[in-house]
Design an enzyme around this catalytic site. Structure first.
Site, PDB file in Angstrom:
ATOM      1  N   THR A  53      38.772  37.915  26.991  1.00 26.32           N
ATOM      2  CA  THR A  53      38.652  37.955  28.243  1.00 26.32           C
ATOM      3  C   THR A  53      39.557  39.337  28.582  1.00 26.32           C
ATOM      4  OG1 THR A  53      38.966  35.684  28.867  1.00 26.32           O
ATOM      5  CG2 THR A  53      39.591  37.061  30.770  1.00 26.32           C
ATOM      6  N   LYS A  82      34.142  35.917  34.287  1.00 26.19           N
ATOM      7  CA  LYS A  82      35.009  35.253  33.767  1.00 26.19           C
ATOM      8  C   LYS A  82      36.061  35.499  34.682  1.00 26.19           C
ATOM      9  CE  LYS A  82      37.489  33.015  30.861  1.00 26.19           C
ATOM     10  NZ  LYS A  82      38.020  33.391  29.520  1.00 26.19           N
ATOM     11  N   LYS A 104      47.806  37.426  31.873  1.00 16.25           N
ATOM     12  CA  LYS A 104      47.063  38.646  31.932  1.00 16.25           C
ATOM     13  C   LYS A 104      45.768  38.729  32.537  1.00 16.25           C
ATOM     14  CE  LYS A 104      44.537  38.620  28.389  1.00 16.25           C
ATOM     15  NZ  LYS A 104      42.964  38.228  28.149  1.00 16.25           N
TER      16      LYS A 104
END
Length: 297
Positions: free
Chosen positions: A105, A180, A248
């Site tokens: 990701t 995502k 993150k």
């Protein structure tokens, strides 16, 4: 038209990043009979794969030198950038016509940059992040969302089908990462909801397990409710997905949303809570450890 190398049973698959999810994913490729070459910054995390037949490489360059297709599953966008674009990165050493699939990701902008650089080298790249956590990786039930060249996507379907049960092409380079981000934005608010619900059940004197039986099959049902709340009840906070990595992801999502001038109050609140959770020492816990923060407030 660029040359595109297809996948055969003899294709050598490079796999970089053998952590919580990457190890299981590489295992599936080995069990399917593919020759697999692995690299990880910490070799100890690749020993299980080596024991069952994977070959070890000492650097991403060595992976690129011998692989037909490469999958990367690392931690942060900075890792992706170094592995692909660094001096000894993949795109400086991969053979023309080969495909690199980044399943980390990461940043949509970085995915676009990598794709442009690769095109100039005659190499194909896909950004194909996944959802499903450690359970999905172990059971080959990941949801895979891919962006990039459609021909390259079609060529690697035999590999993707070994890793996931829901493999969807989303569009041009960066589209997988944007998808995502949609996934993580949804999870962020959902994790706050399931954590609050569990806390409410406990404080009101209900049996959390019987509450779970009632609400998982109703309108409140979700993957997090079904798969993570049982762990929360058992106080098992081992990471299926690390808090530090979720932070993150949420920062990438927030940055992308702000760039499109979208208001995301739920995302902003979730990020602040997870940052507080990490500051309390839970950065290496699973995302479902959010309940621990709420219990202390």
């Amino acid at each position: 038209m660029r040359y595109l190398k297809g996948i055969t049973s003899k294709s050598v698959i490079g796999f970089i990043g053998t952590g919580v999810m990457g190890e299981s994913m590489a295992c599936h490729l080995l069990h399917a009979g593919f020759p697999v070459v692995v690299y990880n910054r910490t070799k100890e995390k690749a020993l299980k794969l080596i024991e069952i037949g994977a070959k070890w490489a000492d650097s991403p360059k060595e992976v690129a030198d011998v692989s037909d297709t490469i999958i990367t599953m690392v931690g942060y966008p900075s890792d992706v950038e170094e592995i692909y674009l660094g001096e000894n990165g993949l795109l400086h050493h991969m053979k023309k016509g080969c495909i690199a699939i980044d399943m980390t990701t990461s940043s949509p902008k970085l995915a676009e940059e990598i794709n442009l650089f690769a095109r100039d080298k005659g190499i194909y790249t896909l950004d194909a992040p996944v959802s499903g956590g450690d359970i999905g990786a172990k059971e080959a039930r990941l949801s895979i969302m891919a962006g990039g060249d459609k021909g390259a996507f079609d060529a690697v379907i035999p590999l993707m089908d070994l890793l996931g049960s829901n493999v969807v092409y989303q569009g041009k380079a960066g589209a997988g990462q944007h998808t995502k981000m949609c996934n993580q934005i949804t999870i962020a608010s959902n994790m706050m909801g399931v954590s609050e619900a569990l806390l409410y059940a406990k404080r009101s004197g209900l049996n959390p397990e019987t509450v779970l039986k009632s609400i998982t099959s109703g309108a409140a049902g979700s993957w997090s409710l079904s798969n993570l709340v049982p762990r929360m009840i058992d106080e098992d906070f081992a990471p299926g997905f690390y808090v530090k990595h979720f932070i993150k992801d949420l920062k990438i999502a927030l940055d992308s949303a702000q760039g499109m001038e979208i208001k995301t109050p739920g995302l902003e609140l979730a990020l602040s809570l997870y940052e507080e959770l990490a500051q309390s020492g839970e950065g290496n816990s699973g995302t479902h450890a959010l309940i621990k923060l709420l219990e202390t407030q």
